[in-house]
Design a protein around this motif. Structure first.
Motif, PDB file in Angstrom:
ATOM      1  N   PRO A   1      18.088  -2.476  91.221  1.00  0.00           N
ATOM      2  CA  PRO A   1      18.223  -2.394  92.783  1.00  0.00           C
ATOM      3  C   PRO A   1      17.812  -1.396  93.441  1.00  0.00           C
ATOM      4  O   PRO A   1      18.266  -0.050  92.624  1.00  0.00           O
ATOM      5  CB  PRO A   1      19.671  -3.209  93.535  1.00  0.00           C
ATOM      6  CG  PRO A   1      20.021  -3.694  91.770  1.00  0.00           C
ATOM      7  CD  PRO A   1      20.049  -2.408  91.002  1.00  0.00           C
ATOM      8  N   GLU A   2      17.065  -1.326  94.507  1.00  0.00           N
ATOM      9  CA  GLU A   2      16.395  -0.714  95.464  1.00  0.00           C
ATOM     10  C   GLU A   2      15.155   0.625  94.573  1.00  0.00           C
ATOM     11  O   GLU A   2      14.839   1.311  95.090  1.00  0.00           O
ATOM     12  CB  GLU A   2      17.427   0.688  95.672  1.00  0.00           C
ATOM     13  CG  GLU A   2      19.082  -0.031  96.302  1.00  0.00           C
ATOM     14  CD  GLU A   2      18.344  -1.426  97.983  1.00  0.00           C
ATOM     15  OE1 GLU A   2      17.080  -0.305  98.399  1.00  0.00           O
ATOM     16  OE2 GLU A   2      19.216  -1.504  98.438  1.00  0.00           O
ATOM     17  N   ARG A   3      15.259   0.330  93.256  1.00  0.00           N
ATOM     18  CA  ARG A   3      14.296   0.996  92.466  1.00  0.00           C
ATOM     19  C   ARG A   3      12.331   0.586  92.849  1.00  0.00           C
ATOM     20  O   ARG A   3      13.016  -0.856  92.459  1.00  0.00           O
ATOM     21  CB  ARG A   3      14.635   0.893  90.752  1.00  0.00           C
ATOM     22  CG  ARG A   3      13.603   1.645  90.005  1.00  0.00           C
ATOM     23  CD  ARG A   3      13.326   1.458  88.579  1.00  0.00           C
ATOM     24  NE  ARG A   3      12.641   2.066  88.470  1.00  0.00           N
ATOM     25  CZ  ARG A   3      12.596   1.661  87.126  1.00  0.00           C
ATOM     26  NH1 ARG A   3      13.297   1.787  85.818  1.00  0.00           N
ATOM     27  NH2 ARG A   3      10.904   2.756  85.918  1.00  0.00           N
ATOM     28  N   VAL A   4      12.149   1.813  93.070  1.00  0.00           N
ATOM     29  CA  VAL A   4      10.988   1.368  92.836  1.00  0.00           C
ATOM     30  C   VAL A   4       9.996   1.369  92.015  1.00  0.00           C
ATOM     31  O   VAL A   4      10.087   2.247  91.224  1.00  0.00           O
ATOM     32  CB  VAL A   4       9.961   2.515  94.543  1.00  0.00           C
ATOM     33  CG1 VAL A   4       9.081   1.897  94.930  1.00  0.00           C
ATOM     34  CG2 VAL A   4      10.712   1.919  95.257  1.00  0.00           C
ATOM     35  N   PHE A   5       9.488   0.067  92.007  1.00  0.00           N
ATOM     36  CA  PHE A   5       8.298  -0.012  90.534  1.00  0.00           C
ATOM     37  C   PHE A   5       7.421   0.339  90.831  1.00  0.00           C
ATOM     38  O   PHE A   5       6.784  -0.822  91.806  1.00  0.00           O
ATOM     39  CB  PHE A   5       9.075  -1.256  90.211  1.00  0.00           C
ATOM     40  CG  PHE A   5       9.696  -1.747  89.042  1.00  0.00           C
ATOM     41  CD1 PHE A   5      10.812  -1.093  87.831  1.00  0.00           C
ATOM     42  CD2 PHE A   5      11.484  -1.662  89.476  1.00  0.00           C
ATOM     43  CE1 PHE A   5      11.751  -1.683  87.058  1.00  0.00           C
ATOM     44  CE2 PHE A   5      12.687  -1.919  88.737  1.00  0.00           C
ATOM     45  CZ  PHE A   5      12.851  -1.610  87.965  1.00  0.00           C
ATOM     46  N   ALA A   6       6.462   0.793  90.349  1.00  0.00           N
ATOM     47  CA  ALA A   6       5.525   1.054  90.255  1.00  0.00           C
ATOM     48  C   ALA A   6       4.363  -0.261  89.260  1.00  0.00           C
ATOM     49  O   ALA A   6       5.362  -0.783  88.528  1.00  0.00           O
ATOM     50  CB  ALA A   6       4.563   2.533  89.533  1.00  0.00           C
ATOM     51  N   ARG A   7       2.513  -0.500  89.289  1.00  0.00           N
ATOM     52  CA  ARG A   7       2.986  -2.037  89.012  1.00  0.00           C
ATOM     53  C   ARG A   7       2.549  -1.842  87.407  1.00  0.00           C
ATOM     54  O   ARG A   7       2.677  -2.717  86.949  1.00  0.00           O
ATOM     55  CB  ARG A   7       1.391  -2.488  90.240  1.00  0.00           C
ATOM     56  CG  ARG A   7       0.947  -2.226  91.127  1.00  0.00           C
ATOM     57  CD  ARG A   7      -0.104  -2.465  91.672  1.00  0.00           C
ATOM     58  NE  ARG A   7      -0.255  -3.560  93.214  1.00  0.00           N
ATOM     59  CZ  ARG A   7      -0.129  -2.587  94.264  1.00  0.00           C
ATOM     60  NH1 ARG A   7      -0.132  -0.981  94.350  1.00  0.00           N
ATOM     61  NH2 ARG A   7      -0.564  -3.343  95.592  1.00  0.00           N
ATOM     62  N   GLU A   8       2.214  -0.233  87.952  1.00  0.00           N
ATOM     63  CA  GLU A   8       2.087  -0.540  85.500  1.00  0.00           C
ATOM     64  C   GLU A   8       3.647  -0.781  85.114  1.00  0.00           C
ATOM     65  O   GLU A   8       3.334  -1.110  84.368  1.00  0.00           O
ATOM     66  CB  GLU A   8       1.153   1.283  85.628  1.00  0.00           C
ATOM     67  CG  GLU A   8       0.376   1.147  85.702  1.00  0.00           C
ATOM     68  CD  GLU A   8       0.367   1.112  88.165  1.00  0.00           C
ATOM     69  OE1 GLU A   8      -1.540   1.355  88.311  1.00  0.00           O
ATOM     70  OE2 GLU A   8       0.751   1.396  88.115  1.00  0.00           O
ATOM     71  N   GLN A   9       5.088  -0.415  85.569  1.00  0.00           N
ATOM     72  CA  GLN A   9       6.047  -0.957  85.542  1.00  0.00           C
ATOM     73  C   GLN A   9       6.618  -1.944  85.090  1.00  0.00           C
ATOM     74  O   GLN A   9       6.744  -2.294  84.379  1.00  0.00           O
ATOM     75  CB  GLN A   9       6.552   0.080  86.538  1.00  0.00           C
ATOM     76  CG  GLN A   9       6.742   1.694  85.847  1.00  0.00           C
ATOM     77  CD  GLN A   9       7.430   2.922  87.090  1.00  0.00           C
ATOM     78  OE1 GLN A   9       7.651   2.526  88.394  1.00  0.00           O
ATOM     79  NE2 GLN A   9       7.908   3.771  86.688  1.00  0.00           N
ATOM     80  N   LEU A  10       5.726  -2.683  85.936  1.00  0.00           N
ATOM     81  CA  LEU A  10       6.266  -4.161  86.098  1.00  0.00           C
ATOM     82  C   LEU A  10       5.401  -4.623  85.426  1.00  0.00           C
ATOM     83  O   LEU A  10       5.890  -5.866  84.552  1.00  0.00           O
ATOM     84  CB  LEU A  10       5.994  -4.329  87.467  1.00  0.00           C
ATOM     85  CG  LEU A  10       6.799  -4.377  88.614  1.00  0.00           C
ATOM     86  CD1 LEU A  10       6.521  -5.058  89.899  1.00  0.00           C
ATOM     87  CD2 LEU A  10       8.045  -5.304  87.800  1.00  0.00           C
ATOM     88  N   LEU A  11       4.322  -4.529  84.405  1.00  0.00           N
ATOM     89  CA  LEU A  11       3.326  -5.319  84.015  1.00  0.00           C
ATOM     90  C   LEU A  11       3.329  -4.658  82.671  1.00  0.00           C
ATOM     91  O   LEU A  11       4.086  -5.588  82.104  1.00  0.00           O
ATOM     92  CB  LEU A  11       1.729  -4.143  83.501  1.00  0.00           C
ATOM     93  CG  LEU A  11       0.712  -4.567  84.768  1.00  0.00           C
ATOM     94  CD1 LEU A  11      -0.270  -4.017  84.293  1.00  0.00           C
ATOM     95  CD2 LEU A  11       0.551  -5.747  84.422  1.00  0.00           C
TER      96      LEU A  11
END
Length: 228
Positions: free
Chosen positions: A168-178
């Motif tokens: 929770p609250e962590r900001v994931f970059a698109r590349e990290q979600l990939l």
């Protein structure tokens, strides 16, 4: 031994795929029509489907939509069209990968192996069911409940939401979600994360319209904010 269904109406391309996949140890079945493929899939289990978009009886997109009503078998689209909108549409309706003709048979075989490795069953590293506020995640059943309502999620949506809920609250970059989806960041699909997030938000709002658990951080990515 993984069993691969090839749905391709061009015999030369199909022969190349059969040879490349069998050389890697896969067994294959080749059909040239989408209707035949859907009937075969209803009768016989396959580990992955390679599906041409431009089939004579039905588009690969329509065939994938029908397949997704009853099965989550991995799908790789083959197409002669390289426009970004086609890739986005293909991934939004449930495909796992999108390969543009002409392509390298060895590269396609590598993509097949990567997808099968990613979805292979693993021993759970955490309890099967985990509750976080209004969410309850059941990893063994690939199911997430939101405010006690089961969400109808694609495999990609399940993994995305699970990754966000885990921190929770962590900001994931698109590349990290990939990376959470098992897709290489250099595969050119980073922007497709936006489409998956849009779909996830719509499904969450259908259960609880006032809440906004997935936050957008412009220029950065996305995060999960627990409901207060």
């Amino acid at each position: 031994m993984p069993h691969i269904l090839i749905v391709e109406d061009e015999a030369a391309i199909a022969d190349t795929l059969v040879f490349a996949l069998q050389s890697e140890g896969f067994t294959t079945c080749w059909l040239s029509l989408a209707g035949e493929a859907l009937e075969r899939l209803a009768q016989e289990p396959f580990d992955l489907v390679i599906l041409d978009v431009g089939l004579p009886d039905m588009s690969g997109f329509e065939a994938c939509k029908r397949l997704r009503r009853v099965s989550e078998v991995p799908v790789i689209f083959l197409t002669a069209r390289s426009e970004e909108i086609d890739r986005v549409v293909g991934l939004e309706i449930g495909a796992d990968d999108y390969v543009v003709k002409p392509f390298s048979p060895r590269e396609l075989a590598a993509r097949v192996k990567a997808i099968l490795k990613r979805i292979a069953p693993r021993q759970p590293e955490a309890p099967a069911a985990v509750a976080d506020g209004p969410f309850r995640v059941d990893r063994l059943r690939y199911q997430i409940h939101y405010h006690e309502q089961p969400l109808s999620l694609t495999r990609h949506e399940f993994h995305l939401l699970t990754a966000l809920l885990a921190q929770p609250e962590r900001v994931f970059a698109r590349e990290q979600l990939l990376d959470a989806l098992g897709v290489a960041a250099d595969a050119g699909y980073a922007r497709n994360i936006d489409s998956h997030i849009k779909s996830l938000r719509a499904k969450l709002r259908a259960v609880h319209a006032a809440a906004e658990p997935i936050q957008t951080h412009r220029g950065l990515g996305y995060s999960y904010t627990p409901e207060r």
